[in-house]
Design an enzyme around this catalytic site. Sequence first.
Site, PDB file in Angstrom:
ATOM      1  N   TYR A  53       0.823  -1.206   0.000  1.00 32.05           N
ATOM      2  CA  TYR A  53       0.000   0.000   0.000  1.00 32.05           C
ATOM      3  C   TYR A  53       0.861   1.262   0.000  1.00 32.05           C
ATOM      4  O   TYR A  53       1.803   1.398   0.775  1.00 32.05           O
ATOM      5  CB  TYR A  53      -0.926   0.022   1.232  1.00 32.05           C
ATOM      6  CG  TYR A  53      -1.679   1.335   1.360  1.00 32.05           C
ATOM      7  CD1 TYR A  53      -2.736   1.623   0.502  1.00 32.05           C
ATOM      8  CD2 TYR A  53      -1.302   2.288   2.297  1.00 32.05           C
ATOM      9  CE1 TYR A  53      -3.411   2.835   0.583  1.00 32.05           C
ATOM     10  CE2 TYR A  53      -1.970   3.511   2.392  1.00 32.05           C
ATOM     11  CZ  TYR A  53      -3.023   3.775   1.532  1.00 32.05           C
ATOM     12  OH  TYR A  53      -3.684   4.967   1.612  1.00 32.05           O
ATOM     13  N   HIS A  83      -3.847  16.176  -2.704  1.00 32.66           N
ATOM     14  CA  HIS A  83      -4.283  16.267  -1.310  1.00 32.66           C
ATOM     15  C   HIS A  83      -4.137  17.679  -0.739  1.00 32.66           C
ATOM     16  O   HIS A  83      -4.661  17.966   0.342  1.00 32.66           O
ATOM     17  CB  HIS A  83      -3.490  15.283  -0.448  1.00 32.66           C
ATOM     18  CG  HIS A  83      -3.931  13.854  -0.626  1.00 32.66           C
ATOM     19  ND1 HIS A  83      -4.086  13.262  -1.852  1.00 32.66           N
ATOM     20  CD2 HIS A  83      -4.246  12.895   0.286  1.00 32.66           C
ATOM     21  CE1 HIS A  83      -4.473  12.008  -1.696  1.00 32.66           C
ATOM     22  NE2 HIS A  83      -4.586  11.760  -0.404  1.00 32.66           N
ATOM     23  N   ASN A 195       1.143  11.366   5.901  1.00 32.28           N
ATOM     24  CA  ASN A 195       0.323  10.403   6.637  1.00 32.28           C
ATOM     25  C   ASN A 195       0.743  10.384   8.104  1.00 32.28           C
ATOM     26  O   ASN A 195       1.365   9.452   8.590  1.00 32.28           O
ATOM     27  CB  ASN A 195       0.490   9.011   6.016  1.00 32.28           C
ATOM     28  CG  ASN A 195      -0.802   8.223   6.086  1.00 32.28           C
ATOM     29  OD1 ASN A 195      -1.655   8.488   6.909  1.00 32.28           O
ATOM     30  ND2 ASN A 195      -0.929   7.239   5.197  1.00 32.28           N
ATOM     31  N   TYR A 278     -17.872  29.723  46.360  1.00 33.31           N
ATOM     32  CA  TYR A 278     -17.065  28.658  45.763  1.00 33.31           C
ATOM     33  C   TYR A 278     -15.957  29.185  44.867  1.00 33.31           C
ATOM     34  O   TYR A 278     -14.874  28.599  44.792  1.00 33.31           O
ATOM     35  CB  TYR A 278     -17.950  27.727  44.934  1.00 33.31           C
ATOM     36  CG  TYR A 278     -18.897  26.865  45.723  1.00 33.31           C
ATOM     37  CD1 TYR A 278     -18.944  26.898  47.107  1.00 33.31           C
ATOM     38  CD2 TYR A 278     -19.771  26.000  45.067  1.00 33.31           C
ATOM     39  CE1 TYR A 278     -19.824  26.110  47.820  1.00 33.31           C
ATOM     40  CE2 TYR A 278     -20.660  25.201  45.770  1.00 33.31           C
ATOM     41  CZ  TYR A 278     -20.681  25.263  47.141  1.00 33.31           C
ATOM     42  OH  TYR A 278     -21.562  24.481  47.848  1.00 33.31           O
ATOM     43  N   ARG A 281     -13.337  29.946  47.505  1.00 32.51           N
ATOM     44  CA  ARG A 281     -13.006  28.838  48.400  1.00 32.51           C
ATOM     45  C   ARG A 281     -12.486  27.617  47.646  1.00 32.51           C
ATOM     46  O   ARG A 281     -11.653  26.861  48.158  1.00 32.51           O
ATOM     47  CB  ARG A 281     -14.254  28.460  49.200  1.00 32.51           C
ATOM     48  CG  ARG A 281     -13.969  27.595  50.391  1.00 32.51           C
ATOM     49  CD  ARG A 281     -15.189  27.076  51.134  1.00 32.51           C
ATOM     50  NE  ARG A 281     -16.455  27.689  50.832  1.00 32.51           N
ATOM     51  CZ  ARG A 281     -17.621  27.051  50.973  1.00 32.51           C
ATOM     52  NH1 ARG A 281     -17.647  25.788  51.366  1.00 32.51           N
ATOM     53  NH2 ARG A 281     -18.762  27.656  50.715  1.00 32.51           N
ATOM     54  N   PHE A 327      -1.904   6.509  12.141  1.00 32.10           N
ATOM     55  CA  PHE A 327      -2.235   7.878  11.765  1.00 32.10           C
ATOM     56  C   PHE A 327      -3.526   8.357  12.414  1.00 32.10           C
ATOM     57  O   PHE A 327      -3.881   9.532  12.305  1.00 32.10           O
ATOM     58  CB  PHE A 327      -2.400   7.980  10.238  1.00 32.10           C
ATOM     59  CG  PHE A 327      -3.317   6.919   9.688  1.00 32.10           C
ATOM     60  CD1 PHE A 327      -4.668   6.918   9.963  1.00 32.10           C
ATOM     61  CD2 PHE A 327      -2.811   5.895   8.901  1.00 32.10           C
ATOM     62  CE1 PHE A 327      -5.506   5.935   9.465  1.00 32.10           C
ATOM     63  CE2 PHE A 327      -3.639   4.897   8.386  1.00 32.10           C
ATOM     64  CZ  PHE A 327      -4.997   4.927   8.678  1.00 32.10           C
ATOM     65  N   GLU A 413     -12.408   4.806   4.688  1.00 32.38           N
ATOM     66  CA  GLU A 413     -11.963   5.461   5.915  1.00 32.38           C
ATOM     67  C   GLU A 413     -13.217   5.907   6.664  1.00 32.38           C
ATOM     68  O   GLU A 413     -13.642   7.062   6.593  1.00 32.38           O
ATOM     69  CB  GLU A 413     -11.034   6.623   5.559  1.00 32.38           C
ATOM     70  CG  GLU A 413      -9.789   6.099   4.836  1.00 32.38           C
ATOM     71  CD  GLU A 413      -8.990   7.163   4.100  1.00 32.38           C
ATOM     72  OE1 GLU A 413      -9.341   8.351   4.209  1.00 32.38           O
ATOM     73  OE2 GLU A 413      -8.022   6.791   3.408  1.00 32.38           O
TER      74      GLU A 413
END
Length: 491
Positions: A53, A83, A195, A278, A281, A327, A413
């Site tokens: 791959y 990309h 990646n 609060y 405190r 990844f 994916e």
Amino acid sequence: MTIYLNGASLDFVQIDKIINHHELVAIDQKAIQQIMSSRQTVERHILAGDVIYGINTGFGKFSDQLISNRNIETLQVHLLRSHACAVGEAFSDRVVRLMLLLRANALAKGYSGVRPDIIQALIDCLNKGVIPVVPSQGSLGASGDLAPLAHLALVLIGEGEAVYKGKKLSGADALSAAGLSPIQLKAKEGLALINGTQAMTATGCAAFMDMTRLMVAANRTAALTFEALRGVEEAFWDESHQVRVFPEQIQAAQTMMGYLKGSKLTTHQGDLRVQDAYSLRCIPQVHGAIQRVMNRVQEDLLIEINAATDNPLIFAQSGHVISGGNFHGEPIAFAMDFLGIAAAELATISERRIERMVNPQLNNGLPAFLSAEPGLQSGFMITQYVAASLVSENKVLAHPSSVDSIPSSANQEDHVSMGTTAARKAVQIIGNTRRVVAIEALCAAQAADFHGSEFLAKETHAFYQEIRSLVPFVVQDKSLSASIEKLAEAI
């Protein structure tokens, strides 16, 4: 001094030196052998005709599409170009420099199958000040931060855009101006550059470092406010915190007591009241819990910045090439969501203390809205509005990104982390919180002047003087925006 990367020992002290003090970076020579062995494993598999791959296949849903040997290098260039489609405002120079550093460190670990030249190219850009222009929106946080890292990697091959000495140039021109040359990608190397989780992790590291500084300022500010409101100091005494055991809570209480030592404004149970609200405190309980989150976030970031996060991973010793999922950004997505929630809570409790200082029904005798002439002048009335607005915005931003997922690449994916969105939101929340704390500091200093700053503890008086060196006592109504921003920047 040069800091050497080996993929295993980078820490925040070194990151600070590199990013904030521009220390030079180099590959640790001890890591070269592992890097070369991993690369040789890739080349042996190519010669053997093995189908792997990302080396001789397409990507994502195209993983079953075999690529001929003559197109293997072209495949890597096409990968970066296709990309690189992120959008939106560019990441800051600091975050991009962190991306360069963290990607170089991950590749130096020696499981990515790249040549040392690729790592050196990243380091050269970092050392020489070539800052790729990387749009901040477009990563799903699984399959790595593909779109942002593609923009980063394009510059290495002389494409895309980069900033050099303050000027935006083409990638080729920026490299040339810095005395660098584009690299030629070989099999696997384009994929190895994109990646990984370095966009979310770099953003997360920047957010964490900002939050670390903010916590110091928030603790100092809370102590000054505590004096302004004549707080009951028994709430910080060690005994009650020791029996709850949380070390960060114990430390927070001890820090507050250290800041307040010698104060003539703090009170004891029964002097003015038995106990405080609060937001006063419970400072150790809340600030301590926030610090505990930060400790966990730091641990997760340190693991990730020294991890191999690409795919496939190349194991020279066994000869295995494993296509897995390192990844996937889930650990960082959770960490960034948690950091954002913690920062939002820091703002929430700060805003409540602001309200107590400006509200004449709650501020123990201070002038209404800390005004020099209540009624004629509104004083700090609207600063609380601004703090409340920022706190409300944080509540929206604190919705976790990590609970979301959108399938991509034709459902190959099918589960993603949204970790980069989580990190970007954490940055926004921290920015808002920094302004809320600045407003609290502005109000606390004004209140201290009404009480008499000479009655402050030594440590809080020093902080008060730092505030006053930036913004004066407000005698007459004026726009406070610049003062708030000035203090926020100092924080």
